[in-house]
Enzyme design. Structure first.
Site, short mmCIF file in Angstrom:
data_model
loop_
_atom_site.label_atom_id
_atom_site.label_comp_id
_atom_site.label_asym_id
_atom_site.label_seq_id
_atom_site.Cartn_x
_atom_site.Cartn_y
_atom_site.Cartn_z
N CYS A 1 0.74 -1.16 0.03
CA CYS A 1 0.12 0.11 -0.01
C CYS A 1 0.95 1.13 -0.06
CB CYS A 1 -0.88 0.08 1.15
SG CYS A 1 -2.24 -1.22 0.93
N ARG B 1 4.17 -0.36 -4.53
CA ARG B 1 3.82 -1.00 -3.29
C ARG B 1 2.49 -1.89 -3.05
NH1 ARG B 1 6.73 1.43 0.83
NH2 ARG B 1 5.24 1.06 2.52
N TRP C 1 -2.52 -2.64 -1.64
CA TRP C 1 -2.37 -4.34 -1.98
C TRP C 1 -3.33 -4.95 -0.87
CZ3 TRP C 1 -0.37 -8.28 1.36
CH2 TRP C 1 -0.01 -9.32 0.62
N ASN D 1 -2.22 2.52 5.45
CA ASN D 1 -1.31 1.16 5.16
C ASN D 1 -0.80 0.54 6.39
OD1 ASN D 1 0.68 -0.30 4.11
ND2 ASN D 1 2.35 1.25 4.35
N GLY D 2 -1.10 -0.81 6.54
CA GLY D 2 -0.99 -1.43 7.58
C GLY D 2 -1.99 -2.56 7.96
N GLU E 1 18.08 -18.07 -5.43
CA GLU E 1 17.62 -16.80 -5.81
C GLU E 1 17.37 -16.82 -7.45
OE1 GLU E 1 16.83 -14.04 -4.45
OE2 GLU E 1 16.96 -12.49 -6.01
N LYS F 1 13.51 -15.77 -8.78
CA LYS F 1 13.50 -14.63 -9.78
C LYS F 1 12.76 -14.91 -10.72
CE LYS F 1 14.32 -12.06 -8.03
NZ LYS F 1 15.08 -11.26 -7.15
N GLU G 1 8.69 -15.76 -9.85
CA GLU G 1 7.88 -14.67 -9.31
C GLU G 1 7.65 -13.58 -10.45
OE1 GLU G 1 9.96 -11.72 -6.65
OE2 GLU G 1 11.75 -11.92 -7.65
N HIS H 1 17.52 -37.65 -4.25
CA HIS H 1 17.01 -38.23 -2.93
C HIS H 1 15.57 -38.05 -3.07
CE1 HIS H 1 20.78 -39.50 -0.80
NE2 HIS H 1 21.17 -38.31 -1.40
N LYS I 1 6.06 -4.93 -3.42
CA LYS I 1 7.23 -4.78 -2.55
C LYS I 1 6.93 -4.23 -1.24
CE LYS I 1 11.73 -3.09 -4.10
NZ LYS I 1 12.31 -4.48 -4.75
C1 F6R Z 1 11.96 -10.92 -4.28
C2 F6R Z 1 11.89 -9.76 -3.25
C3 F6R Z 1 11.34 -10.36 -2.33
C4 F6R Z 1 12.26 -9.52 -0.80
C5 F6R Z 1 11.48 -9.88 0.42
C6 F6R Z 1 12.30 -8.92 1.42
O1 F6R Z 1 12.47 -10.46 -5.47
O2 F6R Z 1 12.22 -8.84 -3.67
O3 F6R Z 1 11.58 -11.72 -1.77
O4 F6R Z 1 13.49 -9.81 -0.83
O5 F6R Z 1 10.07 -9.34 0.43
O6 F6R Z 1 11.92 -7.56 1.40
P1 F6R Z 1 12.98 -6.59 2.27
O7 F6R Z 1 14.27 -6.68 1.43
O8 F6R Z 1 12.74 -5.48 1.69
O9 F6R Z 1 13.07 -6.95 3.38
#
Ligand code: F6R
Length: 607
Positions: free
Chosen positions: A2, A27, A75, A101-102, A481, A485, A488, A504, A602
């Protein structure tokens, strides 16, 4: 999670709010809305879908006239994405409009009480209780009403509040959710993140929990819960405005991938002086380091994957045991952590709820907290004993790239710093380590030059249903990772496996044509991983091999990606680059919304 923006000044509020929300859309992007104080009172426009839907609905904001307003991009947590659940939410009489937001954890209890007083609810959100409570407690003074409600709200909130009785001011308050105040000339702002207001001001106030802000066009006053005015210091934002713009790239993600050499240089260079690593912001002494019993690394998602690399690097270089845990697990596992332990929290946003809670849990047990954070003044930075900032600049794409890379760089800096203090490296080894660290940005730039090879591979495999990433030790950490990547942003199912573990159980999923991306950069384990490549190829897999010039995978894998050489522990910084590019190009071939993948946002400020 948000985005909130608010404006008061001499310009029309609605177009400003839409512009600010566009910069905060990363966000959350399932619905958006604005509330503007007009000649006819508070007018609200909101709609499900991307911000563009709202913008089209109100013709870029031109349909709503007024010089003060609040906006929100959502969000969803409570209630599905819909026009009704979109923010702002109004109180019953329309006297108050609120963006939030929250999460209000006790909203059901509050809602039940309000319903007994005759309030009716139209949405499924937790936020609507805030609007009604403001009206319930309002006796002519908005500050008083805000103080009454924050004494009752449990959970996290950043709120922007308009009151129909106040044509010349609006209000904001925050607790455990980010909110900053921007100070302009004849105009003032609130925002979840500086990106929204950077074009208009670089002067900001960071707010502490439960500080209440009253904004007019000429000034900003900040109060505590006792209604006493709190003196605030202005902080200057140094981020370049270009950093928050796409700058000709189709997606923020590709721009941020390309920015990695610069971000790495900004993170590494200021910390190396006269051939030594200097961490000014870290107060750990040589004795403190010698006395560390154990290091815990807590983080989420990609930041957790940095922690997995960190475990291998720190254990190898410092011989201190390291346990890396997903923050949402650590916080509830009654961890055996205490005053002899160092807890490293890693977070780009500095506001991830689970990481913050894990850090607090460790702190309650007496552990010392060092955080690796990108956003200055963020909650995690504030709650830590020491902070090392990753100077990555604003990261807008939901899928992290440059933040991940700079977090890795800080891990190398820390490992080098601690191992020197512990006397683990000879002067020659230390010098070589520093040289390689300083060379890292150029090596990453060199790897980026070969992106056409990865683009070509992505065009061959974007129709796959399932893709496996395998590797051993550090390569396994990067495989995690690479797999995240890919899935997602391209929505292709993917798993990362320790190469020796596949047989296994999971190897039963390998069939004719299954794509396996095998990482075999570590020279000591190259032959072992090659054996695993042979195992999957024998079962029909097609393999892309990623290794270094010293050990190319030509003739072993079906397709190869070859990386330059560097110190073993730094190879993850190079290995991750083609994997980021692969995820990007696969998603691009599939026509996915790369910067705003479905169901994600994010900054995950909820549990
Ligand atoms: C994936 C991604 C997320 C963040 C995770 C932690 O591409 O960006 O997995 O790494 O949500 O976020 P932060 O680093 O802001 O704590």
């Amino acid at each position: 999670m948000c985005g909130i923006v608010g404006y008061i000044g001499e310009n029309q509020a609605a177009p400003f709010l839409l512009e600010g929300l566009a910069r905060l859309e990363y966000r959350g992007y399932d619905s958006a809305g604005v509330a503007v104080y007009t000649d006819d009172g508070i007018e609200i426009a909101k709609s499900k879908g991307r911000l563009q839907v709202l913008s089209d609905q109100i013709h870029g904001g031109n349909d709503i006239n007024g010089f003060m307003g609040i906006g929100h991009t959502r969000w969803a947590t409570h209630g599905e994405p819909s026009d009704i659940n979109a923010h702002p939410h109004a109180s019953v009489s329309g006297k108050f409009a609120v963006v939030h937001n929250g999460i209000i954890e006790n909203y059901i209890e509050l809602k039940t009480k309000l319903e007994k007083h005759g309030y009716t609810f139209t949405s499924d959100t937790d936020t609507e209780v805030i609007a009604h409570m403001l009206e319930y407690y309002y006796k002519g003074d908005v500050l008083d009403a805000i103080i009454r409600i924050i004494n009752r709200l449990e959970g996290s909130y950043a709120l922007g509040i308009l009151c129909a009785d106040c044509p010349d001011r609006f209000f904001a308050v925050r607790k455990s959710s980010p909110l900053i105040v921007g100070l302009g000339r004849g105009e003032n702002f609130i925002a979840s993140d500086v990106a929204a207001i950077l074009k208009h001001t670089r002067d900001i106030y960071y707010l502490e929990d439960n500080e209440i802000v009253e904004l007019t066009s000429d000034g900003v006053k900040v109060y505590n819960k006792d209604k006493e005015e709190v003196p605030k210091e202005i902080s200057k934002i140094t981020w370049d405005i270009d950093a928050a713009e796409k700058g000709g790239y189709e997606h923020f993600m590709m721009k941020e991938i390309e920015e990695q050499p610069t971000a790495l240089r900004n993170t590494i260079s200021p910390r190396i002086k006269d051939g030594r690593i200097i961490l000014d912001s870290v107060s750990l002494t040589k004795d403190d380091i010698k006395n560390i019993r154990k290091i815990y690394i807590v983080a989420c998602g990609s930041a957790y994957h940095v922690g997995v690399v960190g475990k291998y690097v720190i254990e190898r270089m410092c011989r201190i045991p390291v346990e890396v845990q997903v923050a949402s697990e650590f916080r509830y596992c009654d961890p055996i952590v205490g005053s002899k332990d160092l807890v490293i929290a890693i977070s780009q946003s500095g506001e991830t709820a689970d990481t913050l809670a894990a850090l607090k849990e460790a702190k309650d047990h007496g552990a010392r907290i060092l955080s690796i954070v990108n956003v200055e003044g963020s909650a995690i930075a504030k709650a830590s004993d020491d902070v090392i900032y990753t100077w990555a600049g604003p990261e807008i794409a939901v899928a992290t790239t440059k933040a991940y890379s700079t977090q890795l760089a800080v891990i190398y800096l820390m490992a080098g710093y601690m191992s020197e203090k512990l006397g683990m490296l000879t002067s020659g080894e230390y010098k070589r380590f520093i040289d390689d660290l300083e060379r890292l940005p150029d090596l990453v730039a060199e790897v980026l030059k070969n992106k056409e090879n990865v683009q070509h591979l992505a065009s061959m495999f974007y129709n796959c249903h399932s893709i496996f990433f395998i590797g051993r030790n550090l390569d396994y950490a990067v495989a995690l990772e690479g797999s995240l990547k890919l899935k997602e942003i391209s929505y292709i199912h993917s798993e990362a496996y320790a190469a020796g573990e596949l047989k296994h159980g999971t190897i039963s999923l390998i069939e004719d044509g299954t794509l396996v991306i095998a990482l075999a950069t570590g020279s000591g384990l190259f032959d072992k991983t090659v054996s695993n490549v042979k195992e999957v190829k024998a079962r029909g897999a097609v393999v892309i091999g990623v290794s270094t010039t010293e050990n190319p995978m030509t003739g072993i894998a079906d397709h190869t990606i070859t990386l330059p050489e560097t110190t073993d522990v730094m190879l993850p910084s190079l290995t991750v680059i083609p994997l980021q590019l692969f995820g990007y190009y696969v998603a691009s071939n599939k026509g996915c919304d790369i910067d705003k993948p479905k169901n994600l946002a994010k900054s995950v400020t909820v549990e």
